[in-house]
Scaffold this motif. Structure first.
Motif, mmCIF file in Angstrom:
data_model
loop_
_atom_site.group_PDB
_atom_site.id
_atom_site.type_symbol
_atom_site.label_atom_id
_atom_site.label_comp_id
_atom_site.label_asym_id
_atom_site.label_seq_id
_atom_site.Cartn_x
_atom_site.Cartn_y
_atom_site.Cartn_z
ATOM 1 N N LEU A 8 0.825 -1.211 0.000
ATOM 2 C CA LEU A 8 0.000 0.000 0.000
ATOM 3 C C LEU A 8 0.861 1.264 0.000
ATOM 4 N N ARG A 9 1.952 1.234 0.727
ATOM 5 C CA ARG A 9 2.858 2.401 0.691
ATOM 6 C C ARG A 9 3.369 2.632 -0.723
ATOM 7 N N GLU A 10 3.698 1.532 -1.398
ATOM 8 C CA GLU A 10 4.213 1.636 -2.768
ATOM 9 C C GLU A 10 3.179 2.270 -3.691
ATOM 10 N N VAL A 11 1.935 1.773 -3.659
ATOM 11 C CA VAL A 11 0.938 2.251 -4.629
ATOM 12 C C VAL A 11 0.306 3.580 -4.212
ATOM 13 N N LEU A 12 0.213 3.840 -2.914
ATOM 14 C CA LEU A 12 -0.430 5.081 -2.479
ATOM 15 C C LEU A 12 0.535 6.258 -2.428
ATOM 16 N N LEU A 13 1.739 6.034 -1.943
ATOM 17 C CA LEU A 13 2.684 7.134 -1.778
ATOM 18 C C LEU A 13 3.505 7.388 -3.034
ATOM 19 N N HIS A 14 4.035 6.327 -3.634
ATOM 20 C CA HIS A 14 4.883 6.501 -4.809
ATOM 21 C C HIS A 14 4.060 7.000 -5.994
ATOM 22 N N GLU A 15 2.886 6.383 -6.204
ATOM 23 C CA GLU A 15 2.044 6.781 -7.333
ATOM 24 C C GLU A 15 1.542 8.207 -7.142
ATOM 25 N N ARG A 16 1.218 8.562 -5.907
ATOM 26 C CA ARG A 16 0.748 9.920 -5.626
ATOM 27 C C ARG A 16 1.847 10.933 -5.915
ATOM 28 N N GLN A 17 3.088 10.531 -5.598
ATOM 29 C CA GLN A 17 4.231 11.392 -5.821
ATOM 30 C C GLN A 17 4.434 11.665 -7.304
ATOM 31 N N SER B 291 2.053 11.105 -9.897
ATOM 32 C CA SER B 291 0.901 11.446 -10.742
ATOM 33 C C SER B 291 -0.078 12.411 -10.089
ATOM 34 N N GLY B 292 0.317 13.006 -8.974
ATOM 35 C CA GLY B 292 -0.605 13.941 -8.336
ATOM 36 C C GLY B 292 -1.594 13.229 -7.440
ATOM 37 N N SER B 293 -2.616 13.947 -7.026
ATOM 38 C CA SER B 293 -3.528 13.399 -6.026
ATOM 39 C C SER B 293 -4.973 13.775 -6.356
ATOM 40 N N SER B 294 -5.857 12.800 -6.253
ATOM 41 C CA SER B 294 -7.289 13.034 -6.439
ATOM 42 C C SER B 294 -7.977 12.885 -5.093
ATOM 43 N N ASN B 295 -9.244 13.310 -5.040
ATOM 44 C CA ASN B 295 -10.004 13.145 -3.798
ATOM 45 C C ASN B 295 -10.103 11.679 -3.416
ATOM 46 N N TYR B 296 -10.330 10.832 -4.429
ATOM 47 C CA TYR B 296 -10.454 9.400 -4.173
ATOM 48 C C TYR B 296 -9.152 8.849 -3.596
ATOM 49 N N HIS B 297 -8.043 9.305 -4.158
ATOM 50 C CA HIS B 297 -6.738 8.855 -3.690
ATOM 51 C C HIS B 297 -6.491 9.334 -2.261
ATOM 52 N N ARG B 298 -6.885 10.576 -1.960
ATOM 53 C CA ARG B 298 -6.711 11.096 -0.604
ATOM 54 C C ARG B 298 -7.537 10.299 0.401
ATOM 55 N N LYS B 299 -8.734 9.891 -0.005
ATOM 56 C CA LYS B 299 -9.560 9.054 0.869
ATOM 57 C C LYS B 299 -8.835 7.763 1.217
ATOM 58 N N GLN B 300 -8.267 7.139 0.206
ATOM 59 C CA GLN B 300 -7.547 5.884 0.440
ATOM 60 C C GLN B 300 -6.365 6.098 1.376
ATOM 61 N N LEU B 301 -5.638 7.197 1.172
ATOM 62 C CA LEU B 301 -4.479 7.487 2.016
ATOM 63 C C LEU B 301 -4.896 7.750 3.462
ATOM 64 N N LEU B 302 -5.995 8.488 3.640
ATOM 65 C CA LEU B 302 -6.502 8.737 4.994
ATOM 66 C C LEU B 302 -6.865 7.435 5.701
ATOM 67 N N ILE B 303 -7.545 6.553 4.982
ATOM 68 C CA ILE B 303 -7.933 5.262 5.565
ATOM 69 C C ILE B 303 -6.694 4.458 5.946
ATOM 70 N N PHE B 304 -5.701 4.462 5.076
ATOM 71 C CA PHE B 304 -4.470 3.705 5.340
ATOM 72 C C PHE B 304 -3.745 4.253 6.574
ATOM 73 N N ILE B 305 -3.661 5.568 6.699
ATOM 74 C CA ILE B 305 -2.997 6.175 7.860
ATOM 75 C C ILE B 305 -3.705 5.763 9.151
ATOM 76 N N ARG C 25 8.855 9.752 0.238
ATOM 77 C CA ARG C 25 9.918 8.819 -0.172
ATOM 78 C C ARG C 25 10.452 8.035 1.016
ATOM 79 N N GLN C 26 10.478 8.673 2.198
ATOM 80 C CA GLN C 26 11.020 8.002 3.374
ATOM 81 C C GLN C 26 10.166 6.803 3.791
ATOM 82 N N PHE C 27 8.858 6.869 3.518
ATOM 83 C CA PHE C 27 7.979 5.782 3.937
ATOM 84 C C PHE C 27 7.938 4.642 2.923
ATOM 85 N N ILE C 28 8.512 4.853 1.746
ATOM 86 C CA ILE C 28 8.569 3.790 0.739
ATOM 87 C C ILE C 28 9.893 3.059 0.882
#
Length: 741
Positions: free
Chosen positions: A214-223, A225-239, A370-373
């Motif tokens: 999840l760190r790979e797909v949520l943090l690296h991909e966000r880094q 390709s930018g961030s969408s609301n849907y992506h932010r929701k997923q990141l919030l849930i993961f945190i 990057r530190q969390f990946i």
């Protein structure tokens, strides 16, 4: 059953299997159209081999993995094709290729998939031997197949990435729910503790793997390709799920102490355990809603359960009377605090899912992300460092090379039809570790035998080439769909697919069944013999390094807890990074011990000693998490100098344990007098509060306590207890490591 089938058909694995099957079948159809099937089969082979590297991750990592797989497969195929006509040239080239390609896996998981593609290309080179210019033509066509696979991967990346992320998040919710549930069971179960503990260790390993993905797909991909609301929701849930893991890890410390205080009677604990199970169920319901893309079920009010927990505390105090009931009551209050925090985190996840949570302020700087990946180092020095018999990958490469040469030699010496199946079985089964090799051998044999029986009966009872074509295609899809989920099931469909294809080509498919079983059995025997007798990599030889890494991660986590208590920093990045590393290394140590416990008895040196260390390490981390969570969430009034002094003493025990394991560490000893004084200060604060409360009661059996005063009393008791416990565990760890040495 129908629900499970629907979920499977909507799963990422099935959709990806459809894409790969489409990619593999299209070249064959073109070959039939142009009447050039042999050439287009090379495209299909290149497509299948390159697709193996298309695993969850960033677009860039997928692209590099697929291109590397295609390139190595192409070059390996050409190299074997050029020397296959001469045995004297083939054997040394085969040995060099197998060793070099398998050695690539020192660079991690994706590199191991690239390595697998290259090894499979070597095996496939023996299926149909090419000569002259055809060697290069077929090699280049395999490379073209890799480019075709890359094109489809890029086209379907967004769809598959979204599905993969959703699947990972749903799995994380379910695993976290089970983790919380196991915590409750471990508090009250007395009969199946060992089985529950084993399941817990395995679950910790799976959670670590899910979190890393999840760190790979949520943090690296966000880094990238930018961030969408849907992506932010997923990141919030993961945190929030990470915080829930820390909270639930901290809870067992309270449960175990509660069992000591309340004996075998768990009546007092039952409302708390029931609340834990309800919290677990809430996460499971959320996972169901997310998977089925529907709203949450009707809200189940947990306030009555929380009230029952409070009633249980009050009844306990009234029955036992103060001051005897004070320690137990404070422990239960702290336990209820943890559970209320868990409820807050789960409610926060539900609000995010329902779009009720403000999604501002969760961004991280690129450097922080990057530190969390977990970054893979591709420096050439890693190859140099692993050119030694101390390296498990070096031993695996040598072991695999000898096994492949032996398998090829048997194919030459004996009249074995399709002898390359022996090589294929060796490549698929033989892993760096004994446990995984044995497991894959069993699954491969089971899948081959069952698949042969199923396909054999169908071929015997039905003579219809159209049916064979459909079943071959279905088998191909299902073999791809199950390859990551269930290797045994995948093996069944691989076998049925091969037999149906043979039934299309030749009227006597039973020869294929017979030789398929014999060759698979031969490859499995060679693999087990190789892992057992050729430089065996027993976990007892390497588990000490896992202990060292776990102890170092615990030290770092403890240091961040200490630093946070001193300065109350606003930026918690370093704390969370240390927490992540401690959890990862705990999971790695658990996994190493589980592998060790499944090895032959003769290889299980000092198994019980290692078991004690694994248990102590987990208990230490649970206690540290409890302390860290409390300090991070509470404005503690404890003397920070006393905290620092005691933590320094705990750290000294860990350092001495590392010294025993022959690590170059320096420990700064804490004078015993200073340590006693620090504990006295902490106990003194607690005793002062107790004295005030005693005067308040003035002979009454029970009197409501002011919330702020209760908070201070709980803090004084919890911090003192946790520090004493951590000191005791670290001392036991130091002693256990000494006994191990």
């Amino acid at each position: 059953m129908l629900q499970e089938l629907r979920e499977f058909l909507r799963s990422t694995d099935f959709v990806k299997a459809l894409v790969i099957t489409f990619a593999a079948v299209m070249p064959v159809l073109l070959g039939l159209w142009f009447d050039q099937v042999p050439y287009f089969l090379s495209v299909t082979m290149g497509t299948i081999l390159a697709s193996g590297s298309d695993v969850p991750g960033s677009r860039r990592h997928k692209t590099v993995g697929i291109l590397a797989s295609a390139t190595i497969a192409m070059l390996a195929s050409i190299a074997v094709g050029l020397v296959v006509g001469s045995l004297y040239l083939l054997l040394p080239v085969l040995a060099v290729l197998v060793f070099a390609i398998s050695f690539i896996s020192v660079y991690g998981f994706r590199a191991s998939l690239v390595s697998f593609a290259g090894l499979m290309a070597i095996v496939m080179s023996f299926v149909h031997v090419h000569t002259g210019a055809d060697i290069f033509i077929h090699g280049l066509l395999m490379g073209a197949g890799g480019l075709w696979a890359l094109l489809l991967s890029l086209v379907f990346h967004s769809l598959l990435q979204k599905r993969q992320t959703e699947t990972l998040l749903i799995n994380c919710l379910r695993q976290t729910a089970r983790y919380i549930q196991l915590r409750g069971k471990l508090a009250i179960e007395e009969q199946n503790l060992e089985a529950l503990q084993k399941e817990f260790y395995n679950l910790q390993v799976k959670l670590n793997e899910t979190h890393e993905a999840l760190r790979e797909v949520l943090l690296h991909e966000r880094q990238s390709s930018g961030s969408s609301n849907y992506h932010r929701k997923q990141l919030l849930i993961f945190i929030d799920l990470i915080d829930i893991l820390e909270l639930s890890l901290a809870n067992p410390a309270n449960y175990e102490r509660a069992r000591e205080l309340f004996g075998h009677s768990v009546r007092v604990l039952l409302p708390f355990i029931k609340l834990v199970f309800e919290l677990s169920a809430k996460l499971d319901h959320l996972a169901d809603s997310m998977q089925q893309r529907r709203g949450l079920p009707a809200e189940h009010d947990l306030e009555p359960l929380i009230d029952k927990c409070r009633d249980s505390i009050r009844q306990y105090v009234e029955e036992l009377k103060l001051p005897q009931a004070r320690e137990g009551a404070l422990l239960l209050h702290n336990l209820l605090d943890y559970e209320e925090k868990l409820l807050q985190k789960i409610t926060s996840i539900e609000r995010v899912y329902l779009n009720l949570e403000e999604q501002q302020g969760i961004g991280m700087q690129s450097r922080e992300r990057r530190q969390f990946i977990t970054q893979q180092d591709y420096d050439v020095r890693i190859l140099r460092d692993n050119l030694s018999l101390q390296s498990p990958i070096f031993k695996h490469a040598g072991r695999l090379t000898i096994a492949m040469l032996l398998g090829y030699g048997l194919g030459i010496l004996f009249p074995i039809q399709n002898a390359y199946w022996i090589l294929l079985t060796i490549v698929v089964i033989l892993r760096p570790g004994y446990t995984l090799t044995k497991e894959r051998s069993k699954h491969r044999l089971y899948g081959t035998l069952l698949g042969a029986v199923i396909a054999g009966l169908i071929v015997l009872l039905v003579q219809n080439v159209y049916l064979y074509s459909v079943l071959a295609l279905v088998s191909l899809i299902l073999s791809f769909a199950f390859i990551q989920r269930n290797y045994r099931t995948s093996s069944i469909f691989v076998t049925t697919g091969i037999i149906f294809i043979y039934a299309l080509i030749t009227p006597d498919a039973f020869d294929a069944i017979q030789f398929r079983v014999i060759d698979t059995l031969t490859g499995a025997v060679i693999s087990i013999a190789a892992i057992t007798f050729l430089w065996p990599s027993w976990e007892s030889q390497s588990i000490k390094s896992s202990i060292v890494k776990a102890l170092r991660a615990n030290r770092l986590y403890l240091a961040e807890i200490d630093r946070y208590s001193q300065h109350k920093l606003q930026n918690t990045t370093d704390y969370k990074l240390a927490r992540k590393e401690a959890f990862l290394q705990m999971g790695n140590l658990n996994a190493a011990f589980q592998r060790m416990s499944q090895e032959p008895k003769s290889a299980q040196q000092q198994l019980m000693e290692f078991y004690e260390i694994v248990g102590l390490n987990h208990t230490f981390l649970a206690a540290a998490a409890a302390l860290g969570t409390f300090i991070r969430d509470t404005k503690t009034q404890a003397n920070t100098e006393d905290l620092h002094l005691i933590i320094k003493s705990i750290d000294a025990n860990l350092v001495q344990a590392l010294q025993t394991l022959q690590e170059d560490e320096d420990a700064e000893e804490v004078a015993k007098e200073e340590l006693v004084e620090a504990y006295d200060h902490l106990e003194g604060r607690y005793n002062e509060l107790v004295a005030i409360r005693t005067r308040e009661l003035a002979g009454s059996s029970y009197k409501p306590i002011a919330p702020e005063f209760l908070k201070n009393l709980k803090e004084a008791r919890l911090i003192s207890d946790q520090l004493k416990w951590l000191h005791s565990i670290s001392g036991n760890l130091k002693q256990a490591v000494r006994e191990l040495a």
